[in-house]
Design a protein around this motif. Structure first.
Motif, PDB file in Angstrom:
ATOM      1  N   GLU A  68      11.318  22.905  33.680  1.00 33.43           N
ATOM      2  CA  GLU A  68      10.088  22.546  32.962  1.00 33.43           C
ATOM      3  C   GLU A  68       9.991  23.163  31.571  1.00 33.43           C
ATOM      4  OE1 GLU A  68       7.272  23.851  35.958  1.00 33.43           O
ATOM      5  OE2 GLU A  68       6.858  21.781  36.513  1.00 33.43           O
ATOM      6  N   GLN A  69      11.111  23.704  31.044  1.00 35.21           N
ATOM      7  CA  GLN A  69      11.024  24.322  29.720  1.00 35.21           C
ATOM      8  C   GLN A  69      10.749  23.293  28.627  1.00 35.21           C
ATOM      9  OE1 GLN A  69      14.056  27.329  28.794  1.00 35.21           O
ATOM     10  NE2 GLN A  69      14.504  27.433  30.944  1.00 35.21           N
ATOM     11  N   LEU A  96       9.126  20.404  29.085  1.00 36.23           N
ATOM     12  CA  LEU A  96       7.730  19.979  29.239  1.00 36.23           C
ATOM     13  C   LEU A  96       6.788  21.014  28.648  1.00 36.23           C
ATOM     14  CD1 LEU A  96       7.430  18.525  32.836  1.00 36.23           C
ATOM     15  CD2 LEU A  96       7.260  17.323  30.674  1.00 36.23           C
ATOM     16  N   SER A  97       7.088  22.292  28.910  1.00 37.82           N
ATOM     17  CA  SER A  97       6.157  23.313  28.428  1.00 37.82           C
ATOM     18  C   SER A  97       6.222  23.389  26.903  1.00 37.82           C
ATOM     19  CB  SER A  97       6.440  24.660  29.078  1.00 37.82           C
ATOM     20  OG  SER A  97       7.492  25.315  28.440  1.00 37.82           O
ATOM     21  N   MET A  98       7.384  23.095  26.330  1.00 38.72           N
ATOM     22  CA  MET A  98       7.473  23.024  24.872  1.00 38.72           C
ATOM     23  C   MET A  98       6.561  21.924  24.344  1.00 38.72           C
ATOM     24  SD  MET A  98      11.182  23.105  23.227  1.00 38.72           S
ATOM     25  CE  MET A  98      11.895  24.641  22.837  1.00 38.72           C
ATOM     26  N   GLU A  99       6.630  20.756  25.011  1.00 33.42           N
ATOM     27  CA  GLU A  99       5.775  19.648  24.607  1.00 33.42           C
ATOM     28  C   GLU A  99       4.312  20.045  24.642  1.00 33.42           C
ATOM     29  OE1 GLU A  99       6.074  15.861  26.598  1.00 33.42           O
ATOM     30  OE2 GLU A  99       8.230  15.838  26.260  1.00 33.42           O
ATOM     31  N   MET A 100       3.923  20.752  25.717  1.00 30.50           N
ATOM     32  CA  MET A 100       2.517  21.135  25.835  1.00 30.50           C
ATOM     33  C   MET A 100       2.147  22.211  24.831  1.00 30.50           C
ATOM     34  SD  MET A 100       0.979  19.196  27.862  1.00 30.50           S
ATOM     35  CE  MET A 100      -0.537  20.100  27.743  1.00 30.50           C
ATOM     36  N   MET A 101       3.153  22.914  24.288  1.00 27.75           N
ATOM     37  CA  MET A 101       2.869  23.880  23.229  1.00 27.75           C
ATOM     38  C   MET A 101       2.860  23.197  21.877  1.00 27.75           C
ATOM     39  SD  MET A 101       5.040  27.263  23.796  1.00 27.75           S
ATOM     40  CE  MET A 101       5.724  27.243  25.387  1.00 27.75           C
ATOM     41  N   ALA A 102       2.863  21.872  21.899  1.00 26.87           N
ATOM     42  CA  ALA A 102       2.865  21.089  20.669  1.00 26.87           C
ATOM     43  C   ALA A 102       4.128  21.319  19.857  1.00 26.87           C
ATOM     44  CB  ALA A 102       1.623  21.373  19.830  1.00 26.87           C
ATOM     45  N   VAL A 103       5.228  21.646  20.542  1.00 24.76           N
ATOM     46  CA  VAL A 103       6.521  21.749  19.867  1.00 24.76           C
ATOM     47  C   VAL A 103       7.368  20.603  20.398  1.00 24.76           C
ATOM     48  CG1 VAL A 103       8.574  23.139  19.558  1.00 24.76           C
ATOM     49  CG2 VAL A 103       6.359  24.232  19.713  1.00 24.76           C
ATOM     50  N   ASP A 104       7.868  19.773  19.507  1.00 22.96           N
ATOM     51  CA  ASP A 104       8.611  18.598  19.943  1.00 22.96           C
ATOM     52  C   ASP A 104      10.029  19.011  20.343  1.00 22.96           C
ATOM     53  OD1 ASP A 104       9.890  16.247  20.310  1.00 22.96           O
ATOM     54  OD2 ASP A 104       9.044  15.265  18.544  1.00 22.96           O
ATOM     55  N   PRO A 105      10.372  18.913  21.639  1.00 26.17           N
ATOM     56  CA  PRO A 105      11.712  19.357  22.051  1.00 26.17           C
ATOM     57  C   PRO A 105      12.831  18.531  21.404  1.00 26.17           C
ATOM     58  CG  PRO A 105      10.564  18.307  23.878  1.00 26.17           C
ATOM     59  CD  PRO A 105       9.577  18.443  22.774  1.00 26.17           C
ATOM     60  N   LEU A 106      12.521  17.302  21.033  1.00 27.00           N
ATOM     61  CA  LEU A 106      13.556  16.502  20.367  1.00 27.00           C
ATOM     62  C   LEU A 106      13.923  17.123  19.020  1.00 27.00           C
ATOM     63  CD1 LEU A 106      12.342  12.884  21.122  1.00 27.00           C
ATOM     64  CD2 LEU A 106      14.255  14.098  22.118  1.00 27.00           C
ATOM     65  N   ARG A 164      13.299  20.289  18.099  1.00 22.93           N
ATOM     66  CA  ARG A 164      13.662  21.695  18.125  1.00 22.93           C
ATOM     67  C   ARG A 164      14.864  21.994  19.013  1.00 22.93           C
ATOM     68  NH1 ARG A 164      11.599  22.569  15.165  1.00 22.93           N
ATOM     69  NH2 ARG A 164       9.662  23.682  15.036  1.00 22.93           N
TER      70      ARG A 164
END
Lengths: 259, 262
Positions: free
Chosen positions: A128-129, A131-141, A143
């Protein structure tokens, strides 16, 4: 009935492939398009170049050396029958620069770095790392995927250069230092037969295309996998199989088109 | 009442499996709201719908008057800075230590100098009692510590809404009490709005201001803990008391009868 089933299966297989290609394209599009964020992404990029590129150097150097040495050995035994061992330098250099350099480096890269990337991203997804990035408003794509993509595109061509140089050196080691081909003839034959555009540029274009292919396949397989242990092992296998096949297929196409 | 999140007529399904049908509920500002329900009713799905990670088939999710699912990708990301979610596993970044994990969202979204970030991180860690563990890596933490570290990370940027996904699962009674107390204190001291998804009914009802019971694609009941405890509805009674037999089905739904299947 059997035929019908076969057609149905083929159809659904094709549909799944197409939708995967679509998802892969969307992934790449969103990772690369947008305002560049140098301040945040640059340290990541350097780190990834280290992981993906620098840590692959040893395997590239060793493989390059042995492939060059074997080429020198095999080439010498064929050429010496025709009293043409002077052409050894030309043969080794052409074979490595045009074909073996870009292809073997890309295959090794897929096995060494590609599979590791798939597993890493897959594990980030499974825990879920992402997903949690997404919820932190950091786009995993932006970053996670983007720096790894650029690191691969930068590293593989550089690794190809290293492989090519070491390979030619290996050929020289066997041909000149061991089997006694004349030093001057070895190098001058090579120099006169290698063309900048036809050979070196071809090598460069191939390795850039392979880099994009391999790294894209590796990242997508990691990003798109089913987040279970079976899913991760399947995805890493897929990365190696698919990128190897893609590299070999593309190699043929590129060679056919450019010559 | 002043609501931070309002969900209206929401429907959602995974493929053919319907998760929600015409669900409406509100999450009041500054309060602790609990979502309870049997496992597998899609309580986590509800959180991801609020966070905009999933898109509903119908209906709307309004966050502070903004329709979450009508936003463009950049707008959605900037809205998500106002909310935060604590994942079931904690979801700490395994390649960073506890300090850097908590500092991550601050470094991402602000340009504060490193000394200020350090103070902020240590304050958040102190709030969850892990200031001493700042240098540890996530794999060196126990389950309860990992969840508290993740909690510190979720409140790093002082969000307005924090969503807890099953925060008590697999925790020992002491850790559970610690987490309960933390959720309550943080909610009060930081002026947060909290949503807790859980099936630990008796625990959560001690701190929740409002609770919903979700079961079988619907909101079965909603009310203050007192109202729920007094409820005459057999489904509510079964769930609150944890009875085996009752109207909430034990079997996974199937179209074929047992007799035929054999």
């Amino acid at each position: 009935m059997f035929i019908l089933n076969l057609i149905l299966k083929l159809g659904s297989w094709g549909q799944r492939r197409l939708s995967a290609i679509g998802r892969a394209t969307i992934m790449l599009f969103y990772s690369l398009v947008g305002r560049p964020q140098f301040r945040k992404n640059f340290p990541q990029l350097i780190r990834q170049i280290y992981v993906v590129g620098v840590q692959s150097i040893s395997i590239i150097v060793v493989s390059g050396l042995f492939i060059g040495m074997v080429l020198g050995l095999q080439g010498f035994h064929v050429l010496v029958d025709f009293m043409a061992e002077g052409a050894l330098g030309q043969m080794v250099a052409l074979a490595i620069i045009r074909e073996l350099g870009p292809v073997v480096t890309a295959l090794l890269f897929a096995g060494r770095a590609g599979s590791a990337l798939t597993a890493e991203i897959g594990l980030k997804k499974a825990t879920e790392q992402l997903l949690s990035m997404e919820m932190m408003a950091v786009d995993p794509l932006r970053r996670v995927i983007a720096p790894r993509f650029w690191a691969g595109v930068i590293s593989l061509p550089l690794l190809t250069i290293i492989f090519t140089l070491v390979g030619i050196f290996g050929g020289k080691l066997v041909g000149v230092d061991w089997l006694g081909v004349d030093d001057g003839i070895f190098w001058s034959g090579m120099q006169s037969s290698i063309d900048f555009w036809d050979d070196l540029m071809m090598c460069a274009i191939k390795s850039v295309v392979f880099a994009i292919t391999v790294i894209w396949i590796a990242l997508f397989n990691g990003y798109d996998l089913v987040p279970t242990s079976v899913g991760i092992s399947k995805a890493t296998t897929n990365t190696v199989v698919q990128s190897s096949l893609a590299v070999l297929g593309l190699d043929f196409v590129l060679t056919a088109v450019m010559f | 009442m002043n609501n931070l999140v309002e969900i209206k007529d929401l429907s959602f399904s995974y493929g053919k499996r319907i998760i929600y049908e015409n669900v409406s509920l509100e999450i009041p500002k500054g309060k602790i709201t609990a979502f309870m329900g049997p496992s597998g009713t899609g309580k986590t799905t509800m959180l991801r719908l609020i966070g905009g990670q999933l898109v509903p088939d119908a209906g709307s999710v309004m966050f502070d008057g903004i329709n979450v699912h009508k936003l463009s990708r950049p707008d959605l990301y900037s809205l998500r800075r106002r909310m935060s979610m604590l994942f079931q596993s904690g979801a700490l970044f395994t390649d960073l230590n506890v300090f850097d994990n908590v500092a991550y969202p601050i470094r991402e979204h602000t340009k504060l100098p490193e000394e200020v970030i350090r103070d902020m991180v240590l304050m958040k860690l102190e709030a969850v009692g892990l200031r001493g563990a700042a240098g540890l890596m996530p794999h060196e933490l126990s389950g309860g510590m990992a969840r508290r570290a993740a909690l510190a990370r979720s409140i790093a940027l002082d969000p307005e809404l924090i969503m807890y996904d099953e925060p008590f699962t697999g925790q020992d009674p002491i850790t559970m009490a610690v987490l309960l107390r933390l959720i309550k204190t943080l909610n009060r001291t930081l002026g947060l709005t909290s949503v807790v998804v859980t099936h630990d009914v008796s625990e959560i009802l001690t701190i929740a201001d409002y609770a919903y019971i979700l079961a079988g694609t619907k909101v079965v009941a909603g009310g203050t803990p007192e109202e729920l405890k007094k409820s005459e509805d057999p489904r509510v009674r079964q769930f609150i008391k944890g009875e085996y037999d009752g109207p909430v089905p034990f079997n996974y739904p199937t179209e074929v009868s047992y007799l035929k299947d054999l």
